[in-house]
Structures are given as structure tokens and as C-alpha cells.
Design an enzyme around this catalytic site. Sequence first.
Site, PDB file in Angstrom:
ATOM      1  N   MET A  11       0.769  -1.305   0.120  1.00  0.00           N
ATOM      2  CA  MET A  11       0.013  -0.067   0.039  1.00  0.00           C
ATOM      3  C   MET A  11       0.995   1.338  -0.066  1.00  0.00           C
ATOM      4  SD  MET A  11      -3.151  -1.023   2.496  1.00  0.00           S
ATOM      5  CE  MET A  11      -4.255   0.078   1.721  1.00  0.00           C
ATOM      6  N   ASN A  12       0.418   2.206  -0.699  1.00  0.00           N
ATOM      7  CA  ASN A  12       1.034   3.528  -0.827  1.00  0.00           C
ATOM      8  C   ASN A  12       2.286   3.621  -1.760  1.00  0.00           C
ATOM      9  OD1 ASN A  12      -0.610   4.957   1.113  1.00  0.00           O
ATOM     10  ND2 ASN A  12       0.725   3.976   2.771  1.00  0.00           N
ATOM     11  N   SER A  13       2.334   2.404  -2.702  1.00  0.00           N
ATOM     12  CA  SER A  13       3.404   2.422  -3.616  1.00  0.00           C
ATOM     13  C   SER A  13       2.905   2.919  -4.938  1.00  0.00           C
ATOM     14  CB  SER A  13       3.654   0.990  -3.899  1.00  0.00           C
ATOM     15  OG  SER A  13       2.388   0.275  -4.408  1.00  0.00           O
ATOM     16  N   GLU A 101      -7.081  -2.260  -7.823  1.00  0.00           N
ATOM     17  CA  GLU A 101      -7.538  -3.234  -6.605  1.00  0.00           C
ATOM     18  C   GLU A 101      -7.883  -4.742  -7.137  1.00  0.00           C
ATOM     19  OE1 GLU A 101      -7.115  -2.121  -3.958  1.00  0.00           O
ATOM     20  OE2 GLU A 101      -7.383  -0.066  -3.755  1.00  0.00           O
ATOM     21  N   ALA A 102      -7.084  -5.256  -8.271  1.00  0.00           N
ATOM     22  CA  ALA A 102      -7.160  -6.607  -8.555  1.00  0.00           C
ATOM     23  C   ALA A 102      -7.147  -7.526  -7.803  1.00  0.00           C
ATOM     24  CB  ALA A 102      -6.467  -6.691  -9.734  1.00  0.00           C
ATOM     25  N   CYS A 158       9.270   1.514   3.688  1.00  0.00           N
ATOM     26  CA  CYS A 158       8.870   1.480   5.491  1.00  0.00           C
ATOM     27  C   CYS A 158       9.179   2.565   6.217  1.00  0.00           C
ATOM     28  CB  CYS A 158       9.376   0.065   5.944  1.00  0.00           C
ATOM     29  SG  CYS A 158       9.073  -0.365   7.800  1.00  0.00           S
ATOM     30  N   CYS A 198       8.371  -2.845   6.290  1.00  0.00           N
ATOM     31  CA  CYS A 198       9.157  -4.017   5.749  1.00  0.00           C
ATOM     32  C   CYS A 198       9.168  -5.327   6.786  1.00  0.00           C
ATOM     33  CB  CYS A 198      10.887  -3.582   5.848  1.00  0.00           C
ATOM     34  SG  CYS A 198      11.344  -3.264   7.777  1.00  0.00           S
ATOM     35  N   CYS A 201      10.101  -4.704  10.336  1.00  0.00           N
ATOM     36  CA  CYS A 201       9.331  -3.934  11.337  1.00  0.00           C
ATOM     37  C   CYS A 201       7.933  -4.643  11.412  1.00  0.00           C
ATOM     38  CB  CYS A 201       9.206  -2.499  10.646  1.00  0.00           C
ATOM     39  SG  CYS A 201      10.560  -1.498  10.774  1.00  0.00           S
TER      40      CYS A 201
END
Length: 211
Positions: A11-13, A101-102, A158, A198, A201
Amino acid sequence: MAKLYFRYGAMNSGKSTALLQAAYNYEERGQHVLLAKPVIDTKDADSISSRLGMSRPVDFLIRPDDDVRALFAAQRARVRRDSAALIPDASVDVACLLIDEAQFLTREQVDDLLRIVVLDGVPVLAYGIRTDFQTQAFPGSRRLLELAHTLEELKTICRCGRKALFNARLVGGRFVFDGDQVAIDELSADRVTYESMCAECYLHESGGRLG
């Protein structure tokens, strides 16, 4: 030859941003595209929105029991019909199908995407995440990894600066590692949100737990 592409990332990529940019690139060259997403993604209703503020309505929504190839065929016919009404001698067709959103597609619907590519000759660009908050693959993503002609990773980082691999879920600001596979972020009464992390984390927050 048309191909099925799976462009994935945590997410957020920038997946939705990349999809909207791809649509723009096609249209800038005078080509027609169709945009779609699974109806289960209730965020932004019938639109695809990026975190940078860009937004665009989809051409159709996909329900869990829908035949995606049939939906695509109906929309393709509409494009041809509308273009013929405007310019009778024009030969306009769909140059590409873009799916956001596949990961929420079913296995059978991903099979439909491959049929659109191979049998109908139209490229499909599918964007999504590989795994859920418990590091388990979504059914749609698993099938895309099995079938796609081309796999492309969209990267993000991250909070520690390392490459993010996983999507950790927070409820009310606290990490949780149990629950339903699907919980759309920012729309729940319990304020479900996600953080891209990552492996190091993630394992720190989960106490070493995976899945």
C-alpha cells in the site's frame, strides 16, 4: 501480441496513480481505454482515486459473481457504437483494460482477464497488492502471479527506510493481526488503516508472527 500485466506493490506504492497515468498516456495518443474495479472496494464508490488527489470514474464495477469477459464485451460494444454514432466511418476500439484493486477479483475473474488478452486481443493492466495484513496472498493476486505474462513491482518504503513488503492493519491506531481478510481502510467505524512495512518492522510489531 496483447499481454496480461500484474503491477503490484505494498500500500502507498502509487498503484492507483500509475493506473491513472497509464490511462492518460493511452488517451493522449488518441486511444480508448476502459477502467474497472471490484465493487468490494467501497472507498471512493465508483471512482479510482490516488493519494495524490487524482480521481476518475470507472467504466464498470465488478461484483464477485460477475463474468468479467462478458462485462468487458458489453463495454467494448458501447465504445464502438458511440464512436460510430459520432463519426460513421471511424474504426474505434478499446486499446486497453485497466483494473484497480485486482487482488479482490476471484480466481475465475482473473481467468477471464487472460481470455480477454488472448482471445479478444486487448491488453489488460491489473494493479493490486499481493498479500493481506496477515501476509497471506489474496486469491486474485495469487492467480495473477500464476497467469500474468508480465509482473512488475511498484516499490515503496517502510518507516525505517527499508523496502516495504507487507501491509500491517491498525484499528483505532493499534496493530491487529487477527480478523477478516478484507477491511477497507478509513471507512470503518473502528478507523481501520494500514501501514506498509518491511519484514523486520512487521515481525517486530507482530511479535514474530506471520499469518
